[in-house]
Scaffold this motif. Structure first.
Motif, mmCIF file in Angstrom:
data_model
loop_
_atom_site.group_PDB
_atom_site.id
_atom_site.type_symbol
_atom_site.label_atom_id
_atom_site.label_comp_id
_atom_site.label_asym_id
_atom_site.label_seq_id
_atom_site.Cartn_x
_atom_site.Cartn_y
_atom_site.Cartn_z
ATOM 1 N N ASP A 8 24.158 -52.424 28.824
ATOM 2 C CA ASP A 8 23.052 -51.953 29.664
ATOM 3 C C ASP A 8 22.734 -52.948 30.772
ATOM 4 O O ASP A 8 22.389 -52.550 31.897
ATOM 5 N N THR A 9 22.848 -54.238 30.464
ATOM 6 C CA THR A 9 22.597 -55.257 31.479
ATOM 7 C C THR A 9 23.615 -55.148 32.616
ATOM 8 O O THR A 9 23.265 -55.215 33.800
ATOM 9 N N ARG A 10 24.910 -54.959 32.259
ATOM 10 C CA ARG A 10 25.950 -54.838 33.293
ATOM 11 C C ARG A 10 25.765 -53.553 34.096
ATOM 12 O O ARG A 10 25.980 -53.539 35.314
ATOM 13 N N ALA A 11 25.364 -52.483 33.423
ATOM 14 C CA ALA A 11 25.146 -51.227 34.138
ATOM 15 C C ALA A 11 23.993 -51.359 35.132
ATOM 16 O O ALA A 11 24.074 -50.879 36.279
ATOM 17 N N LYS A 12 22.916 -52.022 34.735
ATOM 18 C CA LYS A 12 21.786 -52.230 35.642
ATOM 19 C C LYS A 12 22.191 -53.078 36.829
ATOM 20 O O LYS A 12 21.772 -52.827 37.970
ATOM 21 N N ALA A 13 23.031 -54.110 36.558
ATOM 22 C CA ALA A 13 23.479 -54.962 37.656
ATOM 23 C C ALA A 13 24.330 -54.173 38.647
ATOM 24 O O ALA A 13 24.202 -54.336 39.876
ATOM 25 N N ALA A 14 25.208 -53.291 38.134
ATOM 26 C CA ALA A 14 26.032 -52.472 39.020
ATOM 27 C C ALA A 14 25.169 -51.512 39.833
ATOM 28 O O ALA A 14 25.394 -51.308 41.039
ATOM 29 N N ARG A 15 24.167 -50.924 39.179
ATOM 30 C CA ARG A 15 23.273 -50.009 39.899
ATOM 31 C C ARG A 15 22.465 -50.759 40.956
ATOM 32 O O ARG A 15 22.261 -50.252 42.071
ATOM 33 N N ALA A 16 22.017 -51.978 40.614
ATOM 34 C CA ALA A 16 21.254 -52.767 41.574
ATOM 35 C C ALA A 16 22.106 -53.147 42.784
ATOM 36 O O ALA A 16 21.587 -53.311 43.894
ATOM 37 N N ALA A 17 23.431 -53.279 42.535
ATOM 38 C CA ALA A 17 24.336 -53.608 43.635
ATOM 39 C C ALA A 17 24.723 -52.376 44.447
ATOM 40 O O ALA A 17 25.498 -52.481 45.398
ATOM 41 N N GLY A 18 24.183 -51.211 44.075
ATOM 42 C CA GLY A 18 24.442 -49.990 44.823
ATOM 43 C C GLY A 18 25.662 -49.224 44.367
ATOM 44 O O GLY A 18 26.060 -48.251 45.012
ATOM 45 N N ASN A 19 26.264 -49.623 43.233
ATOM 46 C CA ASN A 19 27.464 -48.939 42.749
ATOM 47 C C ASN A 19 27.082 -48.048 41.568
ATOM 48 O O ASN A 19 27.269 -48.398 40.404
ATOM 49 N N ARG A 20 26.553 -46.880 41.862
ATOM 50 C CA ARG A 20 26.083 -45.970 40.826
ATOM 51 C C ARG A 20 27.239 -45.444 39.989
ATOM 52 O O ARG A 20 27.093 -45.242 38.775
ATOM 53 N N GLU A 21 28.389 -45.193 40.611
ATOM 54 C CA GLU A 21 29.541 -44.670 39.869
ATOM 55 C C GLU A 21 29.994 -45.667 38.809
ATOM 56 O O GLU A 21 30.250 -45.288 37.655
ATOM 57 N N LEU A 22 30.091 -46.945 39.192
ATOM 58 C CA LEU A 22 30.480 -47.964 38.221
ATOM 59 C C LEU A 22 29.434 -48.087 37.122
ATOM 60 O O LEU A 22 29.772 -48.237 35.936
ATOM 61 N N ALA A 23 28.160 -48.013 37.502
ATOM 62 C CA ALA A 23 27.093 -48.101 36.502
ATOM 63 C C ALA A 23 27.219 -46.978 35.478
ATOM 64 O O ALA A 23 27.074 -47.205 34.265
ATOM 65 N N ASP A 24 27.529 -45.764 35.942
ATOM 66 C CA ASP A 24 27.678 -44.634 35.014
ATOM 67 C C ASP A 24 28.897 -44.828 34.116
ATOM 68 O O ASP A 24 28.860 -44.507 32.915
ATOM 69 N N GLU A 25 29.982 -45.350 34.685
ATOM 70 C CA GLU A 25 31.190 -45.593 33.878
ATOM 71 C C GLU A 25 30.912 -46.645 32.802
ATOM 72 O O GLU A 25 31.381 -46.517 31.663
ATOM 73 N N ILE A 26 30.167 -47.669 33.158
ATOM 74 C CA ILE A 26 29.843 -48.714 32.181
ATOM 75 C C ILE A 26 28.994 -48.147 31.059
ATOM 76 O O ILE A 26 29.213 -48.432 29.881
#
Length: 299
Positions: free
Chosen positions: A23-41
């Motif tokens: 969840d921490t990595r997904a939030k970091a990806a979303r914060a960086a603007g990469n929603r697709e990566l966040a969903d994959e994580i």
């Protein structure tokens, strides 16, 4: 940050830490603007205890991983060649190897701070059997990202499985791949398969020898550690004893110093009293002489 890097990190963690880290990595990806990566994580599944132990084995024992994969290739080829004698010869070593590797996985899990039970250890061994039997399972296991144990397939598939027949464009069954009919060629293929199996068996034996050597080295290291711990304990006890003796000696020294100081004070006082007594005695003697002289004169 990419999915492969995050997955490698997450599947190396104990299962209890997986969800929070994911969840921490997904939030970091979303914060960086990469929603697709966040969903994959977020879609990455937490591994079971047995799957995590299997992943640890892949990550920590690369030599054993290679040996097992090569053994699986040899076994599947032998099954394809229908060499029952060699399959029977190798089956004992196969089970010994998977049992030993499953135990290694359990030891690695314990070293990582999470012990696994007998049921999970058996799941690891079943996963290793599946790796030997199925190339797809072998490929999945070798990534080190299992989320659940693998199941041993029914029977023992060959290295490459082909359907019994394939439909043509006109709906008729295609002719099978050219069949080997020449006896010499068949014997050559059989001998080649046996040689590959002998090679796989040697690798299994070498893996067993390496395992025994590692276990002996571990036992020696544990014995040496036990001796070192005992020496450390004895040294600590000796330090405590010496410290206690030092405190006793220092206390005695202080007492002796105090006694000596008191004795010096008494000696000085006695010396002063003696000098005073001598002075008084001298004065008394002088007065007595004068008195005696006056008395003599008066008579």
């Amino acid at each position: 940050m990419d999915l492969d890097g995050v997955a490698d990190e997450l599947y190396g963690l104990p299962p209890g830490d997986f969800t929070t880290a994911r969840d921490t990595r997904a939030k970091a990806a979303r914060a960086a603007g990469n929603r697709e990566l966040a969903d994959e994580i977020r879609r990455l599944r937490r591994p079971t205890l047995a799957a995590w132990a299997s992943n640890l084995l892949v990550r920590e024992r690369p030599t054993e991983v290679r040996n097992l994969l090569q053994l699986g290739e040899g076994l599947r080829q032998a099954h394809q060649d229908l060499d029952g004698e060699r399959l029977r010869e190798l089956s004992v070593g196969q089970h010994q190897l998977t049992f030993a590797l499953a135990r290694q996985a359990a030891d690695l899990a314990a070293q990582a701070g999470r012990s696994i039970g007998e049921a999970a250890r058996q799941d690891v061994q079943d996963t290793l059997q599946a790796v030997l039997a199925d190339p797809a399972a072998a490929e999945e296991w070798a990534t080190g990202r299992l989320t659940k144990p693998l199941s041993v397939p029914v029977g023992f598939p060959a290295t490459t499985r082909q359907p019994a027949s394939r439909a043509t464009a006109h709906g008729r069954a295609a002719r099978p791949v050219a069949k080997v009919t020449d006896l010499d060629e068949a014997r050559a293929r059989r001998d080649d398969a046996r040689e590959r199996l002998r090679h796989a068996q040697r690798q299994a034996t070498e893996a067993q020898q390496e395992l025994r050597a590692c276990e002996e080295e571990l036992a020696a290291a544990e014995k040496e550690q036990s001796r070192a711990d005992e020496a450390e304990r004895q040294a600590g006890q000796r330090v405590a004893d010496l410290s206690r003796q030092l405190r006793d000696v220092e206390r005695e020294q202080r007492q002796a110093h105090e006694t000596a100081r008191t004795a010096r004070d008494r000696a000085r006082a006695a010396d002063r009293a003696a000098r005073e007594a001598r002075r008084r005695a001298g004065d008394t003697e002088a007065r007595a002489r004068k008195l005696a002289e006056r008395t003599r004169r008066s008579t």
